[in-house]
Design a protein around this motif. Structure first.
Motif, short mmCIF file in Angstrom:
data_model
loop_
_atom_site.label_atom_id
_atom_site.label_comp_id
_atom_site.label_asym_id
_atom_site.label_seq_id
_atom_site.Cartn_x
_atom_site.Cartn_y
_atom_site.Cartn_z
N TYR A 15 0.80 -1.23 0.00
CA TYR A 15 0.00 0.00 0.00
C TYR A 15 0.83 1.28 0.00
O TYR A 15 0.27 2.37 -0.06
N LEU A 67 -6.29 -0.74 5.78
CA LEU A 67 -7.56 -0.95 5.08
C LEU A 67 -8.74 -0.50 5.93
O LEU A 67 -9.74 0.01 5.41
N GLN A 70 -9.27 3.12 5.52
CA GLN A 70 -9.94 3.39 4.25
C GLN A 70 -11.43 3.11 4.36
O GLN A 70 -12.26 3.88 3.86
N ASP A 167 -6.79 -8.01 3.43
CA ASP A 167 -5.34 -7.81 3.43
C ASP A 167 -4.59 -9.10 3.16
O ASP A 167 -3.68 -9.13 2.33
N ASN A 184 -8.84 -6.85 -5.68
CA ASN A 184 -8.92 -5.39 -5.70
C ASN A 184 -9.59 -4.94 -4.40
O ASN A 184 -10.79 -4.68 -4.34
N SER A 185 -8.78 -4.88 -3.33
CA SER A 185 -9.32 -4.54 -2.02
C SER A 185 -9.88 -3.12 -1.99
O SER A 185 -10.89 -2.85 -1.33
N GLU A 186 -9.25 -2.23 -2.74
CA GLU A 186 -9.72 -0.84 -2.76
C GLU A 186 -11.13 -0.75 -3.38
O GLU A 186 -11.99 -0.02 -2.87
N ARG A 187 -11.36 -1.49 -4.44
CA ARG A 187 -12.67 -1.51 -5.08
C ARG A 187 -13.73 -2.06 -4.13
O ARG A 187 -14.82 -1.51 -4.00
N THR A 190 -14.54 0.46 -1.43
CA THR A 190 -15.33 1.57 -1.98
C THR A 190 -16.80 1.20 -2.10
O THR A 190 -17.68 2.06 -2.01
#
Length: 414
Positions: A15, A67, A70, A167, A184-187, A190
């Motif tokens: 990250y 995470l 986020q 993670d 795609n952890s960010e997706r 979100t």
């Protein structure tokens, strides 16, 4: 006099820079209980298959906290009420969620700390830290135990789509080089939201969830339960079993005091402050140094097992859909007894069978729910048009047989 800057940053290969949000978190990370995680491998003996898999629980804990920050930001943007106190509690809980892991993580969980799961020990460490740091973690403990009034907070820490899993799948994929597990952890973060007090995924994130579940299935069967990793961890268990047997028989066993204490235990150990202090001194180093020492032990079984692990001369392992026939197991055990100079009973350390199972998605516990555009909530397995998701909810069981490579010809394997 110059003041020490408590807001440090860690350069994470996944990250980028991960900061410590406040002094309390900084003090938790600096505590010896947490620093011990630098000496606990994330993936047990998997480095014998994937040479890059030397990352630790320390890496994973920091990544999970990143995470979580986020996720909190996303949920607040969507008008989910999360106070500053709750934010700090969530960060503490996710940071410490794996602090109770012992040497080689899951590999020795049932052999070293009898009667106490790593979750139970994690909770014990959290309560101990709460006392030693003057409080401030009551809410974090309530969230960790699932007793807080907002269920979605516990689900961010422990569910089928939590920050822990987001993670470790991404991190383990990176360090092993197995790109199929890269999610795609960010997706996914979100797309998170809260409905009726529980964590949900917005409908447009359904394909990201499908990818997550497929990646998880792949990582379990091809990485976490890879046959070589599996046989190495089974050998490690056999080493511990042999040492316990020798100790019970009065043999002299040399190793570190913390390891010797737990090896001498013959039943469930009460979880108290004294046990936590002993456990806090136990890590991978104790076990590896002991194995290096035990390879020269007078006991032929222990010596041979340790040399197998150290030199990666592992047992052969066959994984099939049916259990091994008793006759085959007995045949191989007889060969070992004759060629290794051990008793029939001791041959069981080198020839043994068992089963492994895994369920990618549990339809009955902490479901991954999809929030549709019309505000209805539906389980992902029903919302998805991906037929495999239904199959993922079924437990897959496979059976293994381990034995020395020289004990059988290729003809006998067919």
């Amino acid at each position: 006099m110059a003041q020490t800057n408590k807001l440090k940053i860690f350069n994470d290969p996944i990250y980028g820079f991960i900061g410590t949000p406040n002094e309390f978190i900084y003090n938790l990370i600096g505590h010896p209980y947490f620093q011990r995680l630098r000496r606990i491998s994330q993936m047990g003996m998997s480095y014998l298959v994937y040479p890059g898999a030397h990352h630790t629980r320390f890496h994973h804990a920091l990544g999970s906290m990143h995470l979580m920050r986020q996720a909190i930001e996303v949920l607040r943007y969507k008008k989910v009420a999360i106070s500053s106190e709750e934010e700090n509690a969530l960060l503490c809980a996710i940071l410490l969620h794996d602090i109770g892991h012992g040497p080689f993580s899951h590999a020795l969980e049932e052999k070293i700390y009898l009667g106490n799961s790593h979750e139970k020990i994690s909770l014990g460490f959290m309560k101990s830290l709460n006392d030693s740091l003057g409080g401030g973690m009551d809410m974090a403990i309530a969230i960790f135990e699932g007793n807080y009034r907002k269920p979605f907070m516990n689900e961010l820490i422990s569910s089928q789509l939590d920050m822990d899993r987001l993670d470790y799948l991404k991190r383990d994929s990176f360090y092993t080089g197995v790109t199929e597990g890269n999610i795609n952890s960010e997706r996914l973060i979100t797309m998170l939201n809260v409905a009726d007090g529980h964590l949900v995924v917005e409908e447009k994130g359904i394909y990201a969830v499908e990818k997550f579940l497929m990646a998880r299935r792949f990582m379990y069967w091809q990485v976490y339960l890879h046959k070589t990793s599996l046989v190495a961890e089974l050998l490690l268990i056999k080493v511990v079993e042999r040492v316990k047997s020798l100790l019970k028989a009065g043999s002299d066993i040399s190793c570190s005091e913390p390891l010797l204490y737990f090896l001498k235990q013959d039943g469930p150990v009460p979880l108290n402050e004294d046990l936590l202090k002993k456990f806090a001194f136990l890590d991978d180093v104790d076990v590896l140094s002991a194995i290096k020492r035990w390879q020269f032990h007078d006991d032929e079984v222990l010596s041979r097992l340790c040399k197998m692990l150290l030199n990666r001369k592992l047992l052969k392992i066959k994984i099939r859909n049916k259990p091994a026939k008793e006759g085959k197991v007995a045949e191989k055990q007889k060969w070992v007894a004759e060629n290794y100079g051990v008793s029939d009973e001791e041959s069981g350390y080198f020839v043994f069978s068992g089963k492994i199972d895994n369920k990618t998605y549990d339809l009955e516990h902490q479901n991954i729910n999809i929030l549709k555009k019309n505000s209805t909530i539906i389980d992902v397995a029903k919302a998805s048009d991906h037929l495999a998701l239904q199959a993922f909810s079924k437990t897959t069981t496979k059976y293994y047989l381990c034995y020395p490579k020289a004990s059988v010809s290729e003809l006998n394997l067919r």
